[in-house]
Write a protein that holds these residues in place. Structure first.
Motif, PDB file in Angstrom:
ATOM      1  N   LYS A 158      -9.417  -2.188  -7.292  1.00 42.66           N
ATOM      2  CA  LYS A 158      -8.349  -2.087  -6.309  1.00 42.66           C
ATOM      3  C   LYS A 158      -8.385  -0.719  -5.622  1.00 42.66           C
ATOM      4  O   LYS A 158      -8.900   0.247  -6.174  1.00 42.66           O
ATOM      5  CB  LYS A 158      -6.984  -2.292  -6.980  1.00 42.66           C
ATOM      6  N   PRO A 159      -7.830  -0.617  -4.417  1.00 43.88           N
ATOM      7  CA  PRO A 159      -7.763   0.675  -3.742  1.00 43.88           C
ATOM      8  C   PRO A 159      -6.845   1.646  -4.483  1.00 43.88           C
ATOM      9  O   PRO A 159      -5.906   1.214  -5.169  1.00 43.88           O
ATOM     10  CB  PRO A 159      -7.196   0.320  -2.362  1.00 43.88           C
ATOM     11  N   THR A 160      -7.094   2.942  -4.353  1.00 40.48           N
ATOM     12  CA  THR A 160      -6.282   3.933  -5.070  1.00 40.48           C
ATOM     13  C   THR A 160      -4.833   3.918  -4.611  1.00 40.48           C
ATOM     14  O   THR A 160      -3.944   4.395  -5.322  1.00 40.48           O
ATOM     15  CB  THR A 160      -6.849   5.346  -4.879  1.00 40.48           C
TER      16      THR A 160
ATOM     17  N   GLU B 128       0.835  -1.195   0.000  1.00 42.72           N
ATOM     18  CA  GLU B 128       0.000   0.000   0.000  1.00 42.72           C
ATOM     19  C   GLU B 128       0.872   1.247   0.000  1.00 42.72           C
ATOM     20  O   GLU B 128       1.816   1.355   0.775  1.00 42.72           O
ATOM     21  CB  GLU B 128      -0.910   0.012   1.233  1.00 42.72           C
TER      22      GLU B 128
END
Length: 380
Positions: free
Chosen positions: A265-267, A244
């Motif tokens: 997906k998360p930024t 991350e």
């Protein structure tokens, strides 16, 4: 080469320190970063044997398109002689070795500027003026061809007569790199910077999570938790990881559209991989970067970073302005690293330098440095 071999033999005790388990190991000795003889041996043992990415397929889209390139002073031509064909060959006239092509462009043929020997765009000799009475057979002659493979939009070449299998070479990355779909991306720009250090320092720096929170604290380092990064180590010195971070911009905000395959997906997704010897792949939610590290001399290296985006990125409002910011951010990061690696280069040649112990965060460096020993001095 005998001098280099002797140097490597003399370095056996130091290599043994690198071969210890990670928490007891030390980094490679300074000599491998400073010796001209070892550098020359690296050309023979690494850069003329491994598969090397030299550019993008999209850089030569039309028949007759070509570009020239140098790998450790070996000049080559990469061209498209037919719609479904990409070739590479030595940029050396068969007569006196003069380069027959320069730069990039589109051509039907190349004429040697010295004696006008003529070659077609595939490297085949068409005519050799003044050689009619020569007793040397010149029919069907061609410039020395390199082996070529295309992978996810990239052109790989190999100088060896009998190269290692490309499929075997790239296999460890095929499934894990779900995110590296650069054949579905478009090249925005290439950032090229010369750095005054040995090529290995830069390759190592690009996988060094340990330093990120220190020298990159003001750019992106504060958003990377190095102790949480876990590396997947693969054969031939390769590795890949996912962690991350944040979008790759100075503000930390995502500017360009999300890559199609990262929509769920998360930024803050960050993916990286290393393909030995000189490639570093990096993805954020909106872009992919391909870092090429090219040796110029024992103490000089050229960094070429390809900036790749999904098609939709090129039509956003203020594209030129935003791309300028993105390029500036990449250059700033390289500049931050350059100060450190150039300092290490100065130290590498000192007789007083002793390599330091490795951090648990340097697992990928440990993996790659030991692979280097396997390649260069397998009996050490």
């Amino acid at each position: 080469m005998q001098v280099a071999e002797q140097q490597l033999l003399d370095l056996r005790p130091k290599f043994k320190e690198t071969r210890k388990k990670l928490l007891s190991a030390r980094h490679l000795p300074g000599e491998v970063y400073s010796s001209p003889e070892i550098y020359a041996m690296e050309k023979e043992q690494i850069f003329t044997k491994y598969w090397l990415s030299v550019g993008r397929v999209e850089e030569i889209p039309e028949v007759g398109d070509y570009f020239t390139f140098q790998v450790m002073k070996e000049s080559i031509v990469v061209s498209r002689p037919a719609p479904d064909q990409v070739v590479a060959y030595m940029n050396q006239c068969l007569h006196r070795g003069v380069e027959i092509a320069v730069g990039r462009g589109n051509a039907k043929e190349f004429s040697c500027p010295y004696h006008a020997w003529l070659y077609d765009v595939s490297g085949k000799l068409v005519v050799a003026p003044g050689m009619k009475d020569s007793e040397v057979e010149l029919k069907n002659c061609s410039l020395r061809q390199l082996h070529v493979k295309l992978w996810r939009g990239w052109i790989f070449v190999n100088f060896s007569d009998e190269p290692m299998s490309f499929d075997a070479y790239i296999a460890p990355f095929e499934q894990p790199l779900w995110w590296f779909q650069t054949d579905h991306c478009k090249l925005a720009q290439k950032v090229e910077i010369d750095v005054k250090c040995n090529w290995k320092f830069l390759v190592e720096n690009l996988i060094d999570i340990y330093h990120v929170g220190v020298i990159h604290k003001g750019t992106f380092g504060g958003f990377v938790k190095g102790e949480q990064v876990r590396f997947n180590l693969v054969e031939n010195g390769g590795w890949h990881t996912q962690y991350e971070a944040r979008p790759h911009s100075k503000s930390g905000e995502q500017v360009f559209p999300t890559l199609p395959w990262a929509q769920d997906k998360p930024t803050g997704i960050a993916c990286k991989a290393g393909i030995y010897p000189n490639l570093n792949l990096s993805m954020r939610a909106d872009s992919v970067r391909m870092w090429h590290i090219w040796p110029i001399s024992p103490t000089e290296t050229k960094v070429i970073c390809y900036l790749l985006f999904p098609e939709g990125a090129f039509s956003i409002p203020n594209y030129d302005e935003e791309m300028e910011k993105y390029v500036g951010f990449v250059r700033q990061i390289i500049a931050e690293d350059a100060v450190m690696v150039e300092g290490m280069q100065n130290t590498a040649g000192s007789k007083f330098f002793k390599p330091g112990p490795m951090s648990p965060l340097e697992e990928a460096l440990y993996h790659m440095e030991n692979h280097y020993i396997n390649v260069m001095a397998s009996q050490a």
